[in-house]
Design a protein around this motif. Structure first.
Motif, PDB file in Angstrom:
ATOM      1  N   ILE A  29       0.882  -1.153   0.000  1.00 41.72           N
ATOM      2  CA  ILE A  29       0.000   0.000   0.000  1.00 41.72           C
ATOM      3  C   ILE A  29       0.923   1.207   0.000  1.00 41.72           C
ATOM      4  N   GLY A  30       0.862   2.009  -1.035  1.00 46.40           N
ATOM      5  CA  GLY A  30       1.725   3.174  -1.142  1.00 46.40           C
ATOM      6  C   GLY A  30       0.955   4.451  -0.920  1.00 46.40           C
ATOM      7  N   VAL A  31       1.490   5.317  -0.075  1.00 45.11           N
ATOM      8  CA  VAL A  31       0.868   6.611   0.206  1.00 45.11           C
ATOM      9  C   VAL A  31       1.825   7.706  -0.233  1.00 45.11           C
ATOM     10  N   ASP A  32       1.294   8.676  -0.969  1.00 48.20           N
ATOM     11  CA  ASP A  32       2.130   9.807  -1.360  1.00 48.20           C
ATOM     12  C   ASP A  32       1.241  11.005  -1.656  1.00 48.20           C
ATOM     13  N   SER A  33       1.713  12.183  -1.293  1.00 47.56           N
ATOM     14  CA  SER A  33       0.978  13.423  -1.560  1.00 47.56           C
ATOM     15  C   SER A  33       1.371  14.011  -2.912  1.00 47.56           C
ATOM     16  N   ARG A  66      -7.460   5.449   5.426  1.00 39.96           N
ATOM     17  CA  ARG A  66      -7.554   4.712   4.155  1.00 39.96           C
ATOM     18  C   ARG A  66      -6.325   3.836   3.956  1.00 39.96           C
ATOM     19  N   ALA A  67      -5.156   4.361   4.277  1.00 38.14           N
ATOM     20  CA  ALA A  67      -3.916   3.619   4.084  1.00 38.14           C
ATOM     21  C   ALA A  67      -3.833   2.410   5.019  1.00 38.14           C
ATOM     22  N   PHE A  68      -4.298   2.575   6.251  1.00 36.16           N
ATOM     23  CA  PHE A  68      -4.209   1.492   7.231  1.00 36.16           C
ATOM     24  C   PHE A  68      -5.393   0.532   7.187  1.00 36.16           C
ATOM     25  N   ALA A  69      -6.327   0.756   6.285  1.00 35.69           N
ATOM     26  CA  ALA A  69      -7.502  -0.114   6.191  1.00 35.69           C
ATOM     27  C   ALA A  69      -7.118  -1.558   5.888  1.00 35.69           C
ATOM     28  N   ALA A  70      -6.031  -1.759   5.148  1.00 36.91           N
ATOM     29  CA  ALA A  70      -5.580  -3.116   4.807  1.00 36.91           C
ATOM     30  C   ALA A  70      -4.802  -3.774   5.940  1.00 36.91           C
ATOM     31  N   LYS A  71      -4.644  -3.058   7.044  1.00 34.40           N
ATOM     32  CA  LYS A  71      -3.942  -3.568   8.227  1.00 34.40           C
ATOM     33  C   LYS A  71      -2.535  -4.082   7.901  1.00 34.40           C
ATOM     34  N   PRO A  72      -1.665  -3.168   7.450  1.00 32.21           N
ATOM     35  CA  PRO A  72      -0.306  -3.589   7.114  1.00 32.21           C
ATOM     36  C   PRO A  72       0.439  -4.124   8.335  1.00 32.21           C
ATOM     37  N   GLU A  73       1.306  -5.073   8.073  1.00 35.84           N
ATOM     38  CA  GLU A  73       2.125  -5.658   9.141  1.00 35.84           C
ATOM     39  C   GLU A  73       3.404  -4.859   9.371  1.00 35.84           C
ATOM     40  N   PHE A  74       3.827  -4.137   8.344  1.00 39.73           N
ATOM     41  CA  PHE A  74       5.050  -3.335   8.428  1.00 39.73           C
ATOM     42  C   PHE A  74       4.795  -1.975   7.801  1.00 39.73           C
ATOM     43  N   VAL A  75       5.507  -0.959   8.300  1.00 40.49           N
ATOM     44  CA  VAL A  75       5.428   0.384   7.736  1.00 40.49           C
ATOM     45  C   VAL A  75       6.840   0.884   7.493  1.00 40.49           C
ATOM     46  N   PHE A  76       7.081   1.340   6.272  1.00 40.72           N
ATOM     47  CA  PHE A  76       8.319   2.024   5.937  1.00 40.72           C
ATOM     48  C   PHE A  76       7.946   3.493   5.760  1.00 40.72           C
ATOM     49  N   HIS A  77       8.389   4.325   6.682  1.00 41.24           N
ATOM     50  CA  HIS A  77       8.020   5.741   6.657  1.00 41.24           C
ATOM     51  C   HIS A  77       9.109   6.535   5.942  1.00 41.24           C
ATOM     52  N   LEU A  78       8.839   6.873   4.690  1.00 45.34           N
ATOM     53  CA  LEU A  78       9.804   7.612   3.879  1.00 45.34           C
ATOM     54  C   LEU A  78       9.275   8.973   3.445  1.00 45.34           C
ATOM     55  N   ALA A  79       8.080   9.335   3.898  1.00 41.77           N
ATOM     56  CA  ALA A  79       7.520  10.632   3.542  1.00 41.77           C
ATOM     57  C   ALA A  79       8.182  11.709   4.394  1.00 41.77           C
ATOM     58  N   ALA A  80       8.859  12.618   3.742  1.00 43.16           N
ATOM     59  CA  ALA A  80       9.541  13.683   4.473  1.00 43.16           C
ATOM     60  C   ALA A  80       9.962  14.777   3.500  1.00 43.16           C
ATOM     61  N   ARG A  81      10.111  15.936   4.030  1.00 44.18           N
ATOM     62  CA  ARG A  81      10.697  17.029   3.262  1.00 44.18           C
ATOM     63  C   ARG A  81      12.206  16.839   3.385  1.00 44.18           C
ATOM     64  N   VAL A  88      15.034  24.924   5.501  1.00 44.74           N
ATOM     65  CA  VAL A  88      15.506  26.139   6.165  1.00 44.74           C
ATOM     66  C   VAL A  88      14.518  27.281   5.950  1.00 44.74           C
ATOM     67  N   ALA A  89      13.959  27.375   4.752  1.00 42.77           N
ATOM     68  CA  ALA A  89      13.025  28.445   4.441  1.00 42.77           C
ATOM     69  C   ALA A  89      11.696  28.299   5.188  1.00 42.77           C
ATOM     70  N   ASP A  90      11.319  27.068   5.512  1.00 43.96           N
ATOM     71  CA  ASP A  90      10.043  26.827   6.181  1.00 43.96           C
ATOM     72  C   ASP A  90      10.215  25.780   7.293  1.00 43.96           C
ATOM     73  N   PRO A  91      10.882  26.133   8.378  1.00 44.57           N
ATOM     74  CA  PRO A  91      11.131  25.144   9.431  1.00 44.57           C
ATOM     75  C   PRO A  91       9.855  24.600  10.081  1.00 44.57           C
ATOM     76  N   SER A  92       8.837  25.435  10.275  1.00 47.10           N
ATOM     77  CA  SER A  92       7.616  24.915  10.908  1.00 47.10           C
ATOM     78  C   SER A  92       6.887  23.966   9.978  1.00 47.10           C
ATOM     79  N   GLY A  93       6.874  24.263   8.691  1.00 44.48           N
ATOM     80  CA  GLY A  93       6.269  23.340   7.718  1.00 44.48           C
ATOM     81  C   GLY A  93       7.044  22.040   7.621  1.00 44.48           C
ATOM     82  N   THR A  94       8.351  22.116   7.754  1.00 40.08           N
ATOM     83  CA  THR A  94       9.190  20.919   7.733  1.00 40.08           C
ATOM     84  C   THR A  94       8.912  20.062   8.959  1.00 40.08           C
ATOM     85  N   TYR A  95       8.788  20.701  10.096  1.00 42.02           N
ATOM     86  CA  TYR A  95       8.493  19.968  11.332  1.00 42.02           C
ATOM     87  C   TYR A  95       7.132  19.280  11.241  1.00 42.02           C
ATOM     88  N   GLU A  96       6.156  19.993  10.702  1.00 45.27           N
ATOM     89  CA  GLU A  96       4.818  19.434  10.562  1.00 45.27           C
ATOM     90  C   GLU A  96       4.862  18.166   9.730  1.00 45.27           C
TER      91      GLU A  96
END
Length: 96
Positions: A29-33, A66-81, A88-96
């Motif tokens: 199950i792949g999630v991406d914005s 929606r992403a967790f509806a399939a009840k994944p056994e493992f999660v690889f969290h690679l979504a990040a700025r 540097v230009a948007d530290p609060s947005g990066t933290y979020e």
């Protein structure tokens, strides 16, 4: 069969990981914005019968449900700025 959730699946590393997991017979199950990743990175995965794309933002509860509806056994969290000048230009947005 093992279900795996990959956040940031359309990024360079996420797409590589997704292909590797699919080649090993895992359901992904792949999630991406698509704020940085592209569907071109997922071209082979999009047609794979074990791949499910959940377009969405991991910061939104409804998208995560929606992403967790399939009840994944493992999660690889690679979504990040990851682009440092953007961080540097948007530290609060990066933290979020």
């Amino acid at each position: 069969m093992t279900h795996v959730l990959v956040t940031g699946c359309a990024g360079f590393i996420g797409a590589q990981l997704t292909r590797a997991l699919l080649s090993r017979g895992r359901r992904v199950i792949g999630v991406d914005s698509f704020s940085h990743g592209t569907t071109d990175n997922l071209s082979g995965s999009l047609v794979h019968p074990y791949f499910q794309l959940v377009p969405g933002d991991i910061r939104l509860e409804a998208d995560l449900k929606r992403a967790f509806a399939a009840k994944p056994e493992f999660v690889f969290h690679l979504a990040a700025r990851h682009f440092i000048p953007e961080c540097v230009a948007d530290p609060s947005g990066t933290y979020e």
